[in-house]
Structure formats: C-alpha cells, structure tokens
Design an enzyme around this catalytic site. Structure first.
Site, PDB file in Angstrom:
ATOM      1  CE  LYS A 233      -4.170  -2.044   1.907  1.00 25.67           C
ATOM      2  NZ  LYS A 233      -5.172  -2.061   3.002  1.00 25.67           N
ATOM      3  NE  ARG A 267      -7.134  -8.988   1.764  1.00 26.06           N
ATOM      4  CZ  ARG A 267      -6.961  -8.175   0.716  1.00 26.06           C
ATOM      5  NH1 ARG A 267      -6.090  -7.172   0.797  1.00 26.06           N
ATOM      6  NH2 ARG A 267      -7.638  -8.354  -0.408  1.00 26.06           N
TER       7      ARG A 267
END
Length: 287
Positions: A233, A267
């Site tokens: 991210k 994740r």
C-alpha cells in the site's frame, strides 16, 4: 503477561466450515485479485488456471487463508456490477475448493448476495471492507451462514474515501467507537467469530496510517483477532519515493511492526516473505 503471551500464544479460535482454526501464532492470508485494475499489477489474475497456479504457490509458501476478490477497492476504483463480481469470483472459489480442499477461502466483498453465493460455492469467511456500511443485509447474512466475518473500518466508498480523512475526535478513537457499535450489531445478528481490520489506506492518509500502526495495540481491548492489510500500500512506498512494484521492503518492515503490535493475520501479496517475517519476529519474542 509477557510479550510471548500477548503476541504468539493467543487462545483464539475460528470455526471455518466446521474446522477449528487456531491462531496461537500469526497466520498469513494470500491475496487473489480477480480484477483487471488492482493497484498492484503483479497481483492481477486473468484466468482460472492462473488463479489455481498462484493459489498453489501461496499454499506451498505457507498461507493459511486465501482471499478472493472481484471488486477492486483501490482509491477511485470504477464501479463493478453485482453480476460481474459474481461472475469473477464464483468460478474461482469453486475451482479452489475442489483443487485445494485444505485451503481456507475468504471472499473479499461488501455485498451480501456475493458473500452468500461464495460461501455456498466453498468460501469459509467473509471479508467485508465496508464493515457492513454498504449493504445492510450483510450482518444478517453472515449470522445466518455461520461463518467468520472480517469487520473492516472504512468511510464512504472506494470512489469517495480519499476525501473523508478528517477525524475530529481522533482516528483511533473513531475506530474504537466504530468497532464497538458494529461488534454489538454483529453479535445481535448471530455472528460468533469476528476479526477486526483497521483498514489501512481506507479513508486514511499516509500519516494517519502510521499513527494507526503505532497505536495498533489499543485495538486489543476488544480481545478479537486483528487482520492487518499493509501489503504494497502507498504507506509502504510513498515515503521511499517508489511505486507498488518496489514496495516489498517497506511491506516487510510494516508487517514486522504490525506483528510487534498484536497482528494475528497478515493479508499479503507476497506469502513467503510474510511467513519468513513471522518466523523471525517469533524468534525475537520467544528468545
């Protein structure tokens, strides 16, 4: 209670399709993106064969869960119809359930109908990025299906969330309030196994993401497993002035900090590296 007890000896269990899953030490969830526009190009899958190959490698590398998604939730992602989402995820979930019956499959969706169909085709968990805010039928559906539910914090939609980053009462304070209210609603709907995801990158800027990472342990007050999604991210690459393709180093460091602050499930796009990260952190905590 020492660090070993709090980080790697949690007596947390999940009932996944009749299988008891123990989270006594952190686990890894591999990401399977069935979208043509995921923010990380390296994660995009275009066929059932490609998805099965990627899933097999993730499981061999140590993934406990596989998260299947057919709706990109990157900022400003285009709308995907319910039918298109179903057409993307159901054949893959069905194929995964047949090819890898030992795998624990999660469906990444905020739509109750997609979640229900996915569970009927072999999924074991629901991963709802909206925390039930985009489909009022989601909590009832999860309770009726009797599957674990991942409750994530987000404001707005993928199309609007980048403009909703003002937290007058404090970021973590709002998350605590949001989770408290939603957990009560989920319990009322009959959901027994709840996991919390603070939603890194969802209606949060880079600075807020790091504040959340620093204060992650404050979410332990709910005594529920924490699923953390930091993989590639913007917070892992913007400070380094690189892009998602070069964000593996930043991801590993961020995941390490998350583990030290109580993460139970990572994740990720890169399973082997996450498994190795867990093993190294485990050595330092149990030494």
């Amino acid at each position: 209670m020492n660090a070993k007890d709090t980080l790697f000896c949690k007596k947390t269990t999940l009932n996944c399709g009749g299988r008891l899953v123990l989270l006594q030490q952190p686990a890894v969830m591999g990401i399977l993106n069935l979208t043509p526009d995921s923010f990380y190009a390296g994660s995009r899958l275009s066929s059932t064969e490609e998805a099965l190959q990627k899933a097999g490698k993730m499981l061999a590398d140590g993934a406990t869960f596989l998260d299947v998604g057919g709706y990109s939730t990157r900022p400003n992602a285009p709308e995907v119809t319910e039918q298109e989402e179903l057409d993307r995820v159901l054949p893959i979930i069905q194929a995964l359930a047949k090819e890898f019956p030992e795998a624990l499959l999660s469906v990444d969706t905020f739509r109750a109908k997609v979640a229900e169909a996915a569970v009927q085709h072999g999924a074991h968990l629901i991963n709802d990025v909206s925390g039930g805010t985009l489909d009022e039928a989601m909590f009832e559906t999860a309770g009726r299906l009797g599957v674990p539910y991942i409750l994530m914090h987000m404001r707005g939609t993928p199309q609007t969330m980048t403009s909703l980053t003002e937290y007058g009462n404090g970021l973590v304070e709002e998350l605590v309030s949001f989770f408290a209210e939603r957990i009560t609603q989920l319990r009322g709907a009959g959901v027994k196994d709840i996991l919390l995801d603070p939603g890194f990158g969802f209606a949060k800027n880079v600075e807020q993401n790091y504040e959340l990472l620093r204060r992650l342990r404050e979410l332990q007050l709910f005594e529920l497993p924490l699923l953390i999604g930091l993989s590639r991210k913007s917070m892992t690459y913007k400070p380094l002035q690189v892009g998602p393709q070069e964000a593996l180093t930043g991801t590993i460091v961020a995941n390490t900090l998350a583990l030290l602050n109580g993460a139970d499930i990572l994740r990720v796009h890169d399973v082997k590296e996450a498994v190795h990260t867990i093993e190294i952190v485990k050595k330092t905590v149990t030494a």
